[in-house]
Design an enzyme around this catalytic site. Structure first.
Site, PDB file in Angstrom:
ATOM      1  N   ASN A 188      10.882   1.495   1.108  1.00  0.00           N
ATOM      2  CA  ASN A 188       9.611   2.153   0.803  1.00  0.00           C
ATOM      3  C   ASN A 188       9.263   3.110   1.932  1.00  0.00           C
ATOM      4  O   ASN A 188       8.949   2.681   3.036  1.00  0.00           O
ATOM      5  CB  ASN A 188       8.514   1.095   0.634  1.00  0.00           C
ATOM      6  CG  ASN A 188       7.170   1.683   0.258  1.00  0.00           C
ATOM      7  OD1 ASN A 188       6.962   2.894   0.297  1.00  0.00           O
ATOM      8  ND2 ASN A 188       6.236   0.823  -0.096  1.00  0.00           N
TER       9      ASN A 188
ATOM     10  N   CYS B  11       0.946   5.811  -0.158  1.00  0.00           N
ATOM     11  CA  CYS B  11       2.133   6.148  -0.943  1.00  0.00           C
ATOM     12  C   CYS B  11       1.872   7.205  -2.010  1.00  0.00           C
ATOM     13  O   CYS B  11       2.814   7.827  -2.510  1.00  0.00           O
ATOM     14  CB  CYS B  11       2.701   4.886  -1.583  1.00  0.00           C
ATOM     15  SG  CYS B  11       3.063   3.568  -0.406  1.00  0.00           S
TER      16      CYS B  11
ATOM     17  N   HIS C 299       7.323   6.004  -7.594  1.00  0.00           N
ATOM     18  CA  HIS C 299       7.301   5.626  -6.183  1.00  0.00           C
ATOM     19  C   HIS C 299       8.305   4.500  -5.956  1.00  0.00           C
ATOM     20  O   HIS C 299       8.353   3.531  -6.707  1.00  0.00           O
ATOM     21  CB  HIS C 299       5.896   5.181  -5.792  1.00  0.00           C
ATOM     22  CG  HIS C 299       5.817   4.544  -4.437  1.00  0.00           C
ATOM     23  ND1 HIS C 299       6.394   5.102  -3.316  1.00  0.00           N
ATOM     24  CD2 HIS C 299       5.227   3.379  -4.025  1.00  0.00           C
ATOM     25  CE1 HIS C 299       6.163   4.323  -2.277  1.00  0.00           C
ATOM     26  NE2 HIS C 299       5.467   3.272  -2.685  1.00  0.00           N
TER      27      HIS C 299
END
Length: 326
Positions: free
Chosen positions: A283, A113, A253
């Site tokens: 996500n 990520c 994020h």
């Protein structure tokens, strides 16, 4: 002083929407359970014939269009992904071919990520040293193909898509003020995909034991994510001698609404300054921040002179931040 500035942004996501209501019919879960624990209400899922390179290419093209930069001017293409089209060649090479950026060197990086910010940091350094003048940095994932759709704890979290930026040299003082990247491999088992690398190659055993899917120890990841992202955010602010009052927009994020809220509270950032689109996409790993950045940009939430803080955390473990004067 020459800085690396973001000249244009772009994103591309699948048309197919998978809502929490849809998931209720697939696995033992509910819309309320997912929304309460994650803040996610839907995510985008790639259709057959759509790949990581599909969305990476479209996002790059949109960023180039906004920047008014031709593919011939691009000297570097970085794709951050943990779900490449192939183990090799690099997905970045496929994007290079698709957009006809024949002068660009192209390669992938894997930092989960945090991958986009790792790529942005690398492009920034190459521009500041005069090695290149213009780059495309992309975060792109098709996580739906490495998710166990029978595991209610993970299948609701992830989605597909891509975001991209065009980065170029700037001499007006604005641009990327600093980037900060970190890793700690001692925690690798908390979030990983066991197969099908060469430790667990593509065999029937890998399929039978479902090792090709993401495995995560959610509670442990949550605690580490909040701590690491707080550390990275403060590092960026302190490195540039600015305070929270100077900040115009915080783009974290987009992993979990509870993580975002916890970081915002610990840093003392007003909710109005935190950009969140997690509810729409889930996500998307390396694509998360550049998708959010493009949405915020195109929606008019970012203006010249604004101070932006980007902040991420991912498997590896990795974490990163960037402070940008727009």
């Amino acid at each position: 002083m020459v800085r690396a500035a973001i000249l244009g942004t772009g994103c591309a996501v699948p048309a197919k929407v998978l809502s929490n209501i849809d998931l209720e019919r697939m696995v033992d879960t509910t819309d309320e359970w997912i929304t309460t624990r994650t803040g996610i209400t839907e995510r985008r899922i790639a259709s057959p014939g759509e790949y990581t390179s599909t969305f990476a290419t479209k996002a790059a093209e949109r960023a180039l269009e906004m920047a008014g930069v031709s593919a011939d001017e691009i000297e570097l293409i970085i794709v951050a992904t943990v779900t490449p089209d192939f183990p090799f060649p690099a997905t970045a090479c496929l994007v290079q071919n698709n957009i006809k950026a024949s002068r660009a060197v192209a390669f992938d990086i894997s930092a989960a990520c945090s991958g986009f910010l790792f790529g942005l940091s690398l492009a920034e350094k190459m521009i500041m040293t005069g090695t290149i003048r213009k780059a495309v940095v992309i975060g792109a994932e098709v996580l739906s193909r490495v998710v166990d759709w029978s595991d209610r704890n993970t299948c609701c979290l992830f989605g597909d898509g891509s975001g991209a930026v065009v980065v170029g040299a700037s001499e007006d003082g604005n641009g990327i003020l600093s980037t900060h990247i970190h890793s700690d491999g001692s925690y690798w088992e908390l979030l990983h995909q066991p197969g099908a690398g060469n430790r667990n190659p593509a065999t029937q055993k890998v399929v039978d034991e479902r090792l090709m899917f993401i495995q995560m120890q959610g509670n442990e990841v949550f605690k580490l994510a909040v701590r690491a992202m707080e550390e990275a955010a403060n590092e960026a602010l302190e490195a540039n001698g600015v305070g929270l009052a100077d900040l115009d927009l915080f783009i974290p994020h987009q992993a979990n609404r509870r993580i975002i809220d916890a970081i915002g509270k610990r840093l003392g950032i007003h909710p109005d300054k935190i950009f969140v689109n997690l509810h729409k996409y889930g996500n998307t790993s390396a694509a998360s921040i550049p998708i959010a950045l493009d949405e915020a940009n195109r929606a008019g939430h970012i203006h010249p002179g604004n101070l932006l803080l980007l902040d991420s955390f991912g498997g590896g473990l990795t974490w990163a931040s960037a402070l940008i004067r727009w």
